[in-house]
Design an enzyme around this catalytic site. Structure first.
Site, PDB file in Angstrom:
ATOM      1  N   GLU A   1      41.682  34.240  16.114  1.00  0.00           N
ATOM      2  CA  GLU A   1      41.734  32.719  15.939  1.00  0.00           C
ATOM      3  C   GLU A   1      42.888  32.210  15.182  1.00  0.00           C
ATOM      4  OE1 GLU A   1      38.009  29.920  17.305  1.00  0.00           O
ATOM      5  OE2 GLU A   1      37.993  30.294  15.312  1.00  0.00           O
TER       6      GLU A   1
ATOM      7  N   SER B   1      42.283  25.826  20.673  1.00  0.00           N
ATOM      8  CA  SER B   1      42.610  24.955  21.676  1.00  0.00           C
ATOM      9  C   SER B   1      42.481  25.596  23.129  1.00  0.00           C
ATOM     10  CB  SER B   1      43.868  24.536  21.337  1.00  0.00           C
ATOM     11  OG  SER B   1      44.022  23.948  20.304  1.00  0.00           O
TER      12      SER B   1
ATOM     13  N   HIS C   1      34.965  32.052  10.063  1.00  0.00           N
ATOM     14  CA  HIS C   1      35.770  30.831  10.721  1.00  0.00           C
ATOM     15  C   HIS C   1      36.763  30.677   9.672  1.00  0.00           C
ATOM     16  CE1 HIS C   1      37.001  27.221  12.513  1.00  0.00           C
ATOM     17  NE2 HIS C   1      36.720  27.661  13.639  1.00  0.00           N
TER      18      HIS C   1
ATOM     19  N   ASN D   1      31.370  26.618  19.763  1.00  0.00           N
ATOM     20  CA  ASN D   1      31.212  26.296  18.369  1.00  0.00           C
ATOM     21  C   ASN D   1      31.402  24.760  18.306  1.00  0.00           C
ATOM     22  OD1 ASN D   1      31.335  25.889  15.768  1.00  0.00           O
ATOM     23  ND2 ASN D   1      33.610  26.904  15.338  1.00  0.00           N
TER      24      ASN D   1
HETATM   25  P1  PGA Z   1      39.099  24.180  19.186  1.00  0.00           P
HETATM   26  O1  PGA Z   1      38.305  24.944  17.878  1.00  0.00           O
HETATM   27  O2  PGA Z   1      38.570  24.965  20.405  1.00  0.00           O
HETATM   28  O3  PGA Z   1      38.722  22.883  18.904  1.00  0.00           O
HETATM   29  O4  PGA Z   1      40.462  24.811  18.713  1.00  0.00           O
HETATM   30  C1  PGA Z   1      38.179  26.559  17.905  1.00  0.00           C
HETATM   31  C2  PGA Z   1      37.409  26.945  16.761  1.00  0.00           C
HETATM   32  O5  PGA Z   1      37.536  26.484  15.913  1.00  0.00           O
HETATM   33  O6  PGA Z   1      36.595  27.881  16.961  1.00  0.00           O
END
Ligand code: PGA
Length: 246
Positions: free
Chosen positions: A164, A209, A92, A8
């Site tokens: 997430e 993350s 999201h 993403n």
């Molecule tokens: P990140 O974002 O890997 O930077 O934590 C994940 C996402 O928002 O899909």
């Protein structure tokens, strides 16, 4: 089934940066894991053609719930498909938080996207205060029930879920494999009840993350089928490491 790694890119990368990424990525990508990339919609056609010969699929980060009409600034899922999108990320947490998208609205977006032949990655996740007050599973259940209400056209091919936790996105904090697995198993249970024909086989991605040094312990969990990756997907070498079986 192969693990699925979805990049993403959020509102990052210009035309040259997209090309540079693929130059480095394509040179070493060996298709051990599926790689899908969601650039800004304006770069969809470019990303589709850059990834095509390596089997990398392109997708969008959101789409309108309408197919056409007077909705200034919105992008139709039909146009996304025409530009080469295979999938669209819907729900999201940044869309829920900054653009006030509710699960009810997302239900309409999922319906239209599926009708237009896109695969949907539907995101769910709790905030830190919801987790701390013990509400994680009820929040997730609610997002699944409202977002997926009355959708008869979903199937194992055109539907993916991403868990997430909002507190893990872009913060460097990851859910422990155990915390993530607990929620993934719960999501699988809810999906199996809702969609007896395929719920059990739906791909469920973890996001928040994810990096080369924490991905393997997450993917080792029974119900984690891949990852949705923000920050670490912007660098070709990091995303390559995520797309390689260990
Ligand atoms: P990140 O974002 O890997 O930077 O934590 C994940 C996402 O928002 O899909």
């Amino acid at each position: 089934m192969k693990k699925l790694m979805v990049a993403n890119w959020k509102m990052n990368k210009n035309v040259k940066e997209c090309s540079d990424f693929f130059e480095a990525f394509n040179a070493k990508y060996t298709q051990q894991r599926d790689a899908w990339i969601a650039p800004q919609s304006i770069h969809l056609n470019l990303v589709k053609s850059l990834g095509e010969k390596k089997g990398i699929l392109a997708g969008a980060q959101t789409a309108s719930e309408h197919i056409s009409g007077a909705y200034t600034g919105e992008i139709s899922p039909r146009s996304l498909k025409e530009l080469g999108a295979h999938f669209v990320i819907l729900g999201h947490s940044e869309r829920r938080q900054y653009f006030k998208e509710t699960s009810k609205l997302l239900n309409a977006k999922i319906r239209t996207a599926i009708q237009e032949g896109l695969t949907v990655i539907y995101c769910v996740g709790e905030t830190l205060s919801e987790r701390e007050s013990g509400k994680t599973l009820s929040i997730i259940e609610d997002q699944l029930h409202q977002g997926l209400n009355d959708l008869s056209k979903l199937n194992v091919q055109n539907f993916v879920v991403a868990y997430e936790p909002v507190w893990a996105i872009g913060t460097g904090k990851t859910a422990t494999p155990k915390e993530a697995q607990e929620v993934h198993a719960f999501i699988r249970k809810v999906l199996s009840g809702k969609f007896p024909a395929f719920g059990n086989q739906t791909r469920i991605l973890y996001g928040g993350s994810v990096k080369p040094d924490n991905v393997e312990e997450l993917l080792a969990q029974k119900d984690i089928d891949g990852a949705l990756v923000g920050g670490a997907s912007l660098k070709a070498q990091d995303f390559l490491a995520l797309c390689k079986d260990k």
